[in-house]
Design a protein around this motif. Structure first.
Motif, PDB file in Angstrom:
ATOM      1  N   ASP A  51       0.855  -1.186   0.000  1.00 25.49           N
ATOM      2  CA  ASP A  51       0.000   0.000   0.000  1.00 25.49           C
ATOM      3  C   ASP A  51       0.895   1.242   0.000  1.00 25.49           C
ATOM      4  OD1 ASP A  51      -1.634   2.093   0.586  1.00 25.49           O
ATOM      5  OD2 ASP A  51      -2.317   1.324   2.529  1.00 25.49           O
ATOM      6  N   PRO A  52       0.809   2.085  -1.060  1.00 24.90           N
ATOM      7  CA  PRO A  52       1.697   3.260  -1.117  1.00 24.90           C
ATOM      8  C   PRO A  52       1.629   4.137   0.140  1.00 24.90           C
ATOM      9  CG  PRO A  52       0.583   2.967  -3.225  1.00 24.90           C
ATOM     10  CD  PRO A  52      -0.014   1.972  -2.274  1.00 24.90           C
ATOM     11  N   ALA A  53       0.478   4.170   0.811  1.00 27.30           N
ATOM     12  CA  ALA A  53       0.367   5.020   2.006  1.00 27.30           C
ATOM     13  C   ALA A  53       1.263   4.516   3.143  1.00 27.30           C
ATOM     14  CB  ALA A  53      -1.078   5.083   2.481  1.00 27.30           C
ATOM     15  N   ARG A  54       1.609   3.240   3.107  1.00 27.29           N
ATOM     16  CA  ARG A  54       2.491   2.713   4.165  1.00 27.29           C
ATOM     17  C   ARG A  54       3.894   2.442   3.646  1.00 27.29           C
ATOM     18  NH1 ARG A  54      -1.282  -1.818   6.687  1.00 27.29           N
ATOM     19  NH2 ARG A  54      -2.089  -1.676   4.572  1.00 27.29           N
ATOM     20  N   ASN A  55       4.181   2.992   2.453  1.00 26.76           N
ATOM     21  CA  ASN A  55       5.521   2.828   1.885  1.00 26.76           C
ATOM     22  C   ASN A  55       6.407   3.984   2.351  1.00 26.76           C
ATOM     23  OD1 ASN A  55       7.809   2.559   0.393  1.00 26.76           O
ATOM     24  ND2 ASN A  55       6.807   2.493  -1.600  1.00 26.76           N
ATOM     25  N   LEU A  56       7.173   3.749   3.393  1.00 21.06           N
ATOM     26  CA  LEU A  56       8.044   4.796   3.936  1.00 21.06           C
ATOM     27  C   LEU A  56       9.445   4.658   3.365  1.00 21.06           C
ATOM     28  CD1 LEU A  56       6.848   4.769   7.638  1.00 21.06           C
ATOM     29  CD2 LEU A  56       5.802   5.787   5.632  1.00 21.06           C
ATOM     30  N   PHE A 382      17.360  -5.824   9.587  1.00 21.22           N
ATOM     31  CA  PHE A 382      16.611  -6.507   8.521  1.00 21.22           C
ATOM     32  C   PHE A 382      15.413  -7.248   9.108  1.00 21.22           C
ATOM     33  CE2 PHE A 382      20.942  -6.250   6.731  1.00 21.22           C
ATOM     34  CZ  PHE A 382      20.638  -5.490   5.609  1.00 21.22           C
ATOM     35  N   ASP A 383      15.635  -7.833  10.293  1.00 18.00           N
ATOM     36  CA  ASP A 383      14.544  -8.553  10.949  1.00 18.00           C
ATOM     37  C   ASP A 383      13.407  -7.597  11.315  1.00 18.00           C
ATOM     38  OD1 ASP A 383      16.253 -10.671  10.766  1.00 18.00           O
ATOM     39  OD2 ASP A 383      16.814 -10.700  12.879  1.00 18.00           O
ATOM     40  N   ILE A 384      13.783  -6.397  11.774  1.00 15.74           N
ATOM     41  CA  ILE A 384      12.733  -5.423  12.143  1.00 15.74           C
ATOM     42  C   ILE A 384      11.922  -5.058  10.895  1.00 15.74           C
ATOM     43  CG2 ILE A 384      12.245  -3.135  13.107  1.00 15.74           C
ATOM     44  CD1 ILE A 384      14.882  -3.296  14.634  1.00 15.74           C
ATOM     45  N   ALA A 385      12.644  -4.808   9.773  1.00 11.52           N
ATOM     46  CA  ALA A 385      11.944  -4.449   8.537  1.00 11.52           C
ATOM     47  C   ALA A 385      10.944  -5.546   8.165  1.00 11.52           C
ATOM     48  CB  ALA A 385      12.959  -4.237   7.410  1.00 11.52           C
ATOM     49  N   TRP A 386      11.395  -6.784   8.299  1.00 15.74           N
ATOM     50  CA  TRP A 386      10.531  -7.914   7.961  1.00 15.74           C
ATOM     51  C   TRP A 386       9.314  -7.982   8.896  1.00 15.74           C
ATOM     52  CZ3 TRP A 386       8.843 -11.420   4.783  1.00 15.74           C
ATOM     53  CH2 TRP A 386       8.085 -12.478   5.304  1.00 15.74           C
ATOM     54  N   GLN A 387       9.573  -7.923  10.191  1.00 15.02           N
ATOM     55  CA  GLN A 387       8.514  -8.096  11.182  1.00 15.02           C
ATOM     56  C   GLN A 387       7.464  -6.987  11.075  1.00 15.02           C
ATOM     57  OE1 GLN A 387       8.746 -10.915  12.978  1.00 15.02           O
ATOM     58  NE2 GLN A 387       6.653 -10.508  13.656  1.00 15.02           N
ATOM     59  N   LEU A 388       7.953  -5.774  10.846  1.00 13.55           N
ATOM     60  CA  LEU A 388       7.065  -4.608  10.745  1.00 13.55           C
ATOM     61  C   LEU A 388       6.156  -4.739   9.536  1.00 13.55           C
ATOM     62  CD1 LEU A 388       6.770  -1.938  12.285  1.00 13.55           C
ATOM     63  CD2 LEU A 388       8.523  -0.970  10.789  1.00 13.55           C
ATOM     64  N   SER A 389       6.720  -5.254   8.471  1.00 15.84           N
ATOM     65  CA  SER A 389       5.906  -5.402   7.277  1.00 15.84           C
ATOM     66  C   SER A 389       4.939  -6.569   7.440  1.00 15.84           C
ATOM     67  CB  SER A 389       6.836  -5.549   6.063  1.00 15.84           C
ATOM     68  OG  SER A 389       6.607  -6.719   5.388  1.00 15.84           O
ATOM     69  N   ARG A 392       2.251  -5.295  10.304  1.00 18.22           N
ATOM     70  CA  ARG A 392       1.428  -4.103  10.084  1.00 18.22           C
ATOM     71  C   ARG A 392       1.436  -3.553   8.667  1.00 18.22           C
ATOM     72  NH1 ARG A 392      -2.154  -3.957  14.003  1.00 18.22           N
ATOM     73  NH2 ARG A 392      -1.158  -4.360  15.981  1.00 18.22           N
ATOM     74  N   GLY A 393       2.224  -4.162   7.774  1.00 17.27           N
ATOM     75  CA  GLY A 393       2.232  -3.696   6.381  1.00 17.27           C
ATOM     76  C   GLY A 393       3.077  -2.454   6.129  1.00 17.27           C
ATOM     77  N   TRP A 394       3.800  -1.963   7.146  1.00 15.94           N
ATOM     78  CA  TRP A 394       4.675  -0.806   6.908  1.00 15.94           C
ATOM     79  C   TRP A 394       5.874  -1.239   6.073  1.00 15.94           C
ATOM     80  CZ3 TRP A 394       2.813   3.756   8.166  1.00 15.94           C
ATOM     81  CH2 TRP A 394       2.045   3.931   9.315  1.00 15.94           C
ATOM     82  N   MET A 395       6.247  -0.411   5.103  1.00 16.38           N
ATOM     83  CA  MET A 395       7.466  -0.683   4.343  1.00 16.38           C
ATOM     84  C   MET A 395       8.534   0.302   4.804  1.00 16.38           C
ATOM     85  SD  MET A 395       5.776  -1.269   0.619  1.00 16.38           S
ATOM     86  CE  MET A 395       4.105  -0.772   0.995  1.00 16.38           C
ATOM     87  N   VAL A 396       9.388  -0.157   5.695  1.00 17.07           N
ATOM     88  CA  VAL A 396      10.508   0.650   6.209  1.00 17.07           C
ATOM     89  C   VAL A 396      11.777  -0.112   5.851  1.00 17.07           C
ATOM     90  CG1 VAL A 396      11.588   1.667   8.249  1.00 17.07           C
ATOM     91  CG2 VAL A 396       9.102   1.546   8.115  1.00 17.07           C
ATOM     92  N   PRO A 397      12.573   0.383   4.896  1.00 22.19           N
ATOM     93  CA  PRO A 397      13.693  -0.428   4.424  1.00 22.19           C
ATOM     94  C   PRO A 397      14.846  -0.494   5.411  1.00 22.19           C
ATOM     95  CG  PRO A 397      13.771   1.729   3.401  1.00 22.19           C
ATOM     96  CD  PRO A 397      12.515   1.696   4.237  1.00 22.19           C
ATOM     97  N   ALA A 398      15.552  -1.616   5.357  1.00 18.74           N
ATOM     98  CA  ALA A 398      16.837  -1.760   6.054  1.00 18.74           C
ATOM     99  C   ALA A 398      17.861  -2.045   4.969  1.00 18.74           C
ATOM    100  CB  ALA A 398      16.782  -2.917   7.044  1.00 18.74           C
ATOM    101  N   VAL A 408      27.853  -1.127   8.006  1.00 17.45           N
ATOM    102  CA  VAL A 408      26.851  -0.379   8.775  1.00 17.45           C
ATOM    103  C   VAL A 408      25.472  -0.620   8.155  1.00 17.45           C
ATOM    104  CG1 VAL A 408      26.129   1.919   9.545  1.00 17.45           C
ATOM    105  CG2 VAL A 408      28.583   1.415   9.255  1.00 17.45           C
ATOM    106  N   THR A 409      24.546  -1.121   8.973  1.00 16.77           N
ATOM    107  CA  THR A 409      23.168  -1.322   8.499  1.00 16.77           C
ATOM    108  C   THR A 409      22.289  -0.249   9.114  1.00 16.77           C
ATOM    109  OG1 THR A 409      23.511  -3.702   8.469  1.00 16.77           O
ATOM    110  CG2 THR A 409      21.234  -2.944   8.384  1.00 16.77           C
ATOM    111  N   ILE A 410      21.447   0.361   8.287  1.00 14.64           N
ATOM    112  CA  ILE A 410      20.525   1.338   8.863  1.00 14.64           C
ATOM    113  C   ILE A 410      19.113   1.081   8.357  1.00 14.64           C
ATOM    114  CG2 ILE A 410      22.333   3.113   9.050  1.00 14.64           C
ATOM    115  CD1 ILE A 410      21.007   4.637   6.853  1.00 14.64           C
ATOM    116  N   MET A 411      18.166   1.715   9.034  1.00 12.09           N
ATOM    117  CA  MET A 411      16.775   1.731   8.583  1.00 12.09           C
ATOM    118  C   MET A 411      16.429   3.194   8.317  1.00 12.09           C
ATOM    119  SD  MET A 411      14.942  -0.958  11.137  1.00 12.09           S
ATOM    120  CE  MET A 411      13.554  -1.201  10.019  1.00 12.09           C
ATOM    121  N   ARG A 412      15.427   3.395   7.476  1.00 10.80           N
ATOM    122  CA  ARG A 412      15.095   4.786   7.170  1.00 10.80           C
ATOM    123  C   ARG A 412      13.599   4.911   6.914  1.00 10.80           C
ATOM    124  NH1 ARG A 412      16.385   6.061   1.491  1.00 10.80           N
ATOM    125  NH2 ARG A 412      14.326   5.166   1.410  1.00 10.80           N
ATOM    126  N   ALA A 413      12.960   5.854   7.620  1.00 12.32           N
ATOM    127  CA  ALA A 413      11.525   6.103   7.417  1.00 12.32           C
ATOM    128  C   ALA A 413      11.344   7.503   6.861  1.00 12.32           C
ATOM    129  CB  ALA A 413      10.772   5.957   8.731  1.00 12.32           C
TER     130      ALA A 413
END
Ligand SMILES: Cc1ncc(COP(=O)(O)O)c(C=O)c1O
Length: 458
Positions: A51-56, A382-389, A392-398, A408-413
């Protein structure tokens, strides 16, 4: 049990043949289908996407006002390149170029182009750098065999693509852990008489920060004075070009700086227009290499154009103009400040959880939150990105950063116009829940990890 094949009459009366039949996908269909069937077929397919609305993850616009949507819908049939038939549309493109040149503090009359996005704008801008360099070298009786372009590892992949497609040596300044942008000391060792230009980023795809554009400009001014090399600076403002003028109006990065000769910006990112529209703006007309311009006699009118493609829709140009006149500086400032405020709240909430480090929140930055785990956990980003999606369907990339910060791994919203305070509160809560689930189950399963999207988005 025998399979059920509805009659054509029943399918026509009650629904859709593709409720039970496989969809056409490999060969060119022999017979067609009704408009209703085709509409449902396509609609049901894309309903399975995110869902584009949850694509962060994306910087690209996912919402426009109904009036802007009306302009888009009503002008899809207007081919932008037909300037003879649609001269007002061509004039509206020019108005947008003049307004953006003004926003970027161009010293006088200039030129530019509408493009499909920043990628096309960068290809054209960098080609102009290459051809202007070639002209300078040839005039001085020097070799034009080995052009190079200097930029940091924090650029978007399009810069390497340009170098490969157009035969230019990329001189890439590596990043390092804790240092995710570049400055004059990084650039200085790479500049020589074969340097067609330096590219600096305003709002990187990775952490949303800016290269030290002022420092790099000062370096190039010094090189011009001391070594007689006039090396132009191109600013990749794909995201930042519509953010810095409103959030940080007193911070110079644009044509206020002497060596900044061209700027690209994506209308479809913080210009708040749907994809695809981008802009290339030159400091002065003479910064556009004349060989890039084609004089075409098309449908009875001679036109001077420089683009990589030809036919394209007019809708997004008109929608960009709609936004510029609808919002003006005041409106864009209001919207950008709202996003910045919600990004601040999200960063506060993440910090308060006690397990995240926020990256560079005290620096000038796009409206986003870049963060990473600060301590040892039995799960990773990466696990957080997976679990969140999954939850709850949020797309927050790692993702991992470019070399030499690849460990260095980061996440970004992204915090965009539609990300209200309510969304921010919910997202923060959902991130906390996802971490709680992961603590209990001890990270994502390898099969889940294999499905995680690991790019930074765009
Ligand atoms: C810094 C930067 N440059 C260039 C691009 C490419 O832009 P576009 O998608 O408009 O072609 C992006 C896309 O994310 C970007 O972030």
């Amino acid at each position: 049990m025998t399979s059920y094949v509805p009659s054509d009459a029943d399918a026509a009366l009650f629904g859709n043949r593709f409720a039970t039949a496989e969809v056409p996908s490999t060969t060119f269909p022999t017979s067609g289908m009704s408009p209703t069937d085709a509409l449902r077929l396509v609609g049901e397919d894309i309903a399975l996407e995110g869902d584009p609305a949850r694509n962060l993850a994306t910087f690209v616009t996912t919402w426009m006002e109904p009036q802007a949507q009306r302009i888009i819908a009503e002008n899809l049939h207007r081919n932008f390149i037909d300037h003879a038939e649609y001269p007002r549309t061509a004039e509206i493109e020019q108005r947008c170029i003049r307004m953006l040149a003004d926003l970027f503090n161009a010293p006088g009359e200039t030129t530019g182009a509408r493009t499909q996005g920043s990628s096309e704008a960068i290809m054209l801008g960098a080609l102009s750098l290459k051809w202007n360099w070639r002209t300078r070298q040839a005039a001085a009786g020097k070799s034009t065999d080995r052009p190079n372009l200097v930029f940091g590892g924090d650029v978007h992949v399009v810069w390497e693509k340009f170098c490969r497609y157009f035969d230019v040596e990329p001189r890439i300044v590596p990043l390092s852990p804790g240092k995710y942008t570049i400055g004059p000391d990084d650039v200085a060792p790479h500049v020589d008489e074969n340097t067609i230009g330096v590219a600096a980023v305003l709002g990187t795809t990775f952490t949303g920060h800016k290269d030290d554009v002022v420092g790099i400009n000062d370096l190039l001014v010094r090189i011009k004075k001391e070594r007689g090399l006039d090396v132009p600076l191109h600013v990749d403002g794909a995201s930042g070009g519509f953010v810095w003028p409103f959030l940080y109006p007193d911070s110079p990065w644009d044509f206020r700086l002497e060596q900044v000769r061209s700027i690209n910006v994506s209308g479809h990112k913080f210009g708040l227009v749907y994809p695809g529209i981008g802009w290339l703006i030159f400091r002065e007309k003479s910064d556009l290499a004349p060989d890039l311009v084609f004089e075409e006699n098309y449908l009875g009118k001679t036109d001077a154009t420089f683009t990589l493609n030809f036919s394209t829709g007019s809708s997004m140009v008109l929608a960009q103009y709609y936004n510029l006149v609808r919002y003006g500086r005041d409106g864009y400032t209001y919207i950008m400040k709202n996003m910045q405020e919600n990004a601040r709240v999200l960063a506060d909430k993440l910090e308060a959880m006690g397990r995240f480090e926020i990256i560079g929140r005290e620096e000038e930055q796009l409206p986003l939150v870049a963060f990473r785990l600060s301590g040892d956990e039995n799960f990773n980003e990466f696990d957080i990105a997976w679990q969140l999606s999954a939850e709850r369907g949020w797309m927050v990339p790692a993702y991992t950063l470019p070399p030499n910060a690849q460990d260095v791994t980061i996440m970004r919203a992204l915090v965009k116009e539609t990300m209200s305070r309510e969304h921010v509160d919910t997202l923060a809560h959902d991130i906390e829940d996802a971490c709680a689930t992961l603590t209990r189950k001890g990270g994502a399963h390898p099969s889940e990890r294999a499905k995680i999207v690991t790019g930074p988005g765009h």
